[in-house]
Design a protein around this motif. Structure first.
Motif, PDB file in Angstrom:
ATOM      1  N   LEU A  40      75.404  48.201  44.131  1.00 57.93           N
ATOM      2  CA  LEU A  40      76.233  48.786  43.075  1.00 57.93           C
ATOM      3  C   LEU A  40      76.020  50.289  42.895  1.00 57.93           C
ATOM      4  O   LEU A  40      76.935  50.996  42.475  1.00 57.93           O
ATOM      5  CB  LEU A  40      75.984  48.069  41.746  1.00 57.93           C
ATOM      6  CG  LEU A  40      76.403  46.599  41.699  1.00 57.93           C
ATOM      7  CD1 LEU A  40      75.963  45.963  40.402  1.00 57.93           C
ATOM      8  CD2 LEU A  40      77.912  46.461  41.888  1.00 57.93           C
ATOM      9  N   MET A  41      74.792  50.760  43.175  1.00 55.02           N
ATOM     10  CA  MET A  41      74.468  52.178  43.036  1.00 55.02           C
ATOM     11  C   MET A  41      74.977  52.740  41.699  1.00 55.02           C
ATOM     12  O   MET A  41      75.757  53.686  41.653  1.00 55.02           O
ATOM     13  CB  MET A  41      75.047  52.979  44.202  1.00 55.02           C
ATOM     14  CG  MET A  41      74.562  52.554  45.566  1.00 55.02           C
ATOM     15  SD  MET A  41      72.837  52.912  45.862  1.00 55.02           S
ATOM     16  CE  MET A  41      72.940  54.633  46.252  1.00 55.02           C
ATOM     17  N   SER A  42      74.508  52.136  40.604  1.00 54.66           N
ATOM     18  CA  SER A  42      75.026  52.489  39.283  1.00 54.66           C
ATOM     19  C   SER A  42      73.905  52.557  38.257  1.00 54.66           C
ATOM     20  O   SER A  42      73.046  51.677  38.211  1.00 54.66           O
ATOM     21  CB  SER A  42      76.045  51.430  38.863  1.00 54.66           C
ATOM     22  OG  SER A  42      76.195  51.384  37.469  1.00 54.66           O
ATOM     23  N   ILE A  43      73.946  53.559  37.405  1.00 59.73           N
ATOM     24  CA  ILE A  43      72.962  53.685  36.335  1.00 59.73           C
ATOM     25  C   ILE A  43      73.119  52.543  35.335  1.00 59.73           C
ATOM     26  O   ILE A  43      72.133  52.053  34.783  1.00 59.73           O
ATOM     27  CB  ILE A  43      73.023  55.078  35.645  1.00 59.73           C
ATOM     28  CG1 ILE A  43      71.801  55.303  34.758  1.00 59.73           C
ATOM     29  CG2 ILE A  43      74.288  55.240  34.850  1.00 59.73           C
ATOM     30  CD1 ILE A  43      70.522  55.461  35.511  1.00 59.73           C
ATOM     31  N   GLY A  44      74.354  52.089  35.115  1.00 66.51           N
ATOM     32  CA  GLY A  44      74.585  50.957  34.200  1.00 66.51           C
ATOM     33  C   GLY A  44      73.867  49.708  34.683  1.00 66.51           C
ATOM     34  O   GLY A  44      73.242  48.990  33.897  1.00 66.51           O
ATOM     35  N   ALA A  45      73.942  49.434  35.984  1.00 64.57           N
ATOM     36  CA  ALA A  45      73.261  48.270  36.555  1.00 64.57           C
ATOM     37  C   ALA A  45      71.744  48.435  36.456  1.00 64.57           C
ATOM     38  O   ALA A  45      71.022  47.460  36.193  1.00 64.57           O
ATOM     39  CB  ALA A  45      73.686  48.070  38.003  1.00 64.57           C
ATOM     40  N   VAL A  46      71.251  49.655  36.645  1.00 65.55           N
ATOM     41  CA  VAL A  46      69.810  49.917  36.512  1.00 65.55           C
ATOM     42  C   VAL A  46      69.356  49.627  35.089  1.00 65.55           C
ATOM     43  O   VAL A  46      68.299  49.019  34.871  1.00 65.55           O
ATOM     44  CB  VAL A  46      69.465  51.371  36.926  1.00 65.55           C
ATOM     45  CG1 VAL A  46      68.032  51.723  36.561  1.00 65.55           C
ATOM     46  CG2 VAL A  46      69.713  51.579  38.406  1.00 65.55           C
ATOM     47  N   ILE A  47      70.144  50.030  34.111  1.00 61.34           N
ATOM     48  CA  ILE A  47      69.790  49.776  32.708  1.00 61.34           C
ATOM     49  C   ILE A  47      69.724  48.278  32.434  1.00 61.34           C
ATOM     50  O   ILE A  47      68.785  47.801  31.791  1.00 61.34           O
ATOM     51  CB  ILE A  47      70.778  50.491  31.760  1.00 61.34           C
ATOM     52  CG1 ILE A  47      70.576  52.008  31.863  1.00 61.34           C
ATOM     53  CG2 ILE A  47      70.628  50.001  30.316  1.00 61.34           C
ATOM     54  CD1 ILE A  47      71.661  52.833  31.206  1.00 61.34           C
ATOM     55  N   VAL A  48      70.684  47.518  32.944  1.00 68.25           N
ATOM     56  CA  VAL A  48      70.658  46.056  32.782  1.00 68.25           C
ATOM     57  C   VAL A  48      69.391  45.486  33.417  1.00 68.25           C
ATOM     58  O   VAL A  48      68.709  44.635  32.830  1.00 68.25           O
ATOM     59  CB  VAL A  48      71.921  45.394  33.387  1.00 68.25           C
ATOM     60  CG1 VAL A  48      71.794  43.873  33.412  1.00 68.25           C
ATOM     61  CG2 VAL A  48      73.169  45.824  32.615  1.00 68.25           C
ATOM     62  N   PHE A  49      69.039  45.960  34.610  1.00 65.96           N
ATOM     63  CA  PHE A  49      67.841  45.478  35.303  1.00 65.96           C
ATOM     64  C   PHE A  49      66.573  45.796  34.500  1.00 65.96           C
ATOM     65  O   PHE A  49      65.693  44.938  34.353  1.00 65.96           O
ATOM     66  CB  PHE A  49      67.760  46.084  36.708  1.00 65.96           C
ATOM     67  CG  PHE A  49      66.564  45.628  37.496  1.00 65.96           C
ATOM     68  CD1 PHE A  49      66.494  44.336  37.990  1.00 65.96           C
ATOM     69  CD2 PHE A  49      65.509  46.487  37.745  1.00 65.96           C
ATOM     70  CE1 PHE A  49      65.392  43.904  38.723  1.00 65.96           C
ATOM     71  CE2 PHE A  49      64.402  46.070  38.477  1.00 65.96           C
ATOM     72  CZ  PHE A  49      64.349  44.776  38.968  1.00 65.96           C
ATOM     73  N   ILE A  50      66.482  47.000  33.973  1.00 65.92           N
ATOM     74  CA  ILE A  50      65.309  47.381  33.168  1.00 65.92           C
ATOM     75  C   ILE A  50      65.194  46.486  31.938  1.00 65.92           C
ATOM     76  O   ILE A  50      64.098  46.009  31.608  1.00 65.92           O
ATOM     77  CB  ILE A  50      65.370  48.877  32.782  1.00 65.92           C
ATOM     78  CG1 ILE A  50      65.142  49.741  34.024  1.00 65.92           C
ATOM     79  CG2 ILE A  50      64.347  49.210  31.693  1.00 65.92           C
ATOM     80  CD1 ILE A  50      65.444  51.222  33.831  1.00 65.92           C
TER      81      ILE A  50
END
Length: 162
Positions: free
Chosen positions: A112-122
């Motif tokens: 996805l290469m997305s900051i939104g997805a990173v936030i969900v993962f965190i």
């Protein structure tokens, strides 16, 4: 309906389908056709490794531990294990099922290469850390010194490098 089946079904829905879908939505719902061959290949490889590790852990827990992994914030969704497991996938780390899920989800992040997805993962990692800490209290109560010794020799999520 069998309580084991419910636990497995909930795990599948939450960790294999729902969280990656929320990551996808948080990324702005990119068109899957724009993923590069490298991104798609990494996702597939990490999904196979991660889900494979999780399934191995579940099967091992059922056969050796005599229980089911789904225990949500001290609410028994399915029968809990009655044996402390310290080898097999549990020789890798104390939570190999979650390690497998995290490997899969990092593959989703790469795709996805997305900051939104990173936030969900965190957020997922933080919530699961709270859940695991509660579970560790129960394991310490159930298995005492044997569990304390296991904690000294292993990491919560990552393999221990000696």
């Amino acid at each position: 309906m069998n309580r084991d089946f419910i636990g497995y079904l909930l795990g599948l829905i939450i960790f294999i389908i729902a969280i990656p879908y929320v990551m996808f939505l948080a990324s702005g719902s990119p068109n899957p056709a724009v993923l590069s061959l490298i991104q798609m290949s990494i996702l597939i490889i990490m999904a196979i490794i991660g889900i494979g590790l999780s399934i191995w852990s579940i099967v091992y827990m059922k056969n050796v531990g005599g229980g089911n992994p789904f225990d949500a914030f001290n609410h028994e969704v399915a029968p809990r294990t009655n044996s402390l497991m310290t080898d097999g996938p549990y020789g890798i780390c104390r939570n190999p099922m979650l390690l497998g899920v995290f490997i899969y989800h990092v593959g989703v992040l790469i795709a996805l290469m997305s900051i939104g997805a990173v936030i969900v993962f965190i957020i997922e990692v933080l919530i699961m850390n709270v859940q695991v800490r509660k579970e560790e209290q129960r394991l310490k109560k159930d298995f005492g010194k044997d569990y304390e010794d296991y904690v000294k020799k292993s990491n919560r999520f990552l393999p221990k490098i000696n």
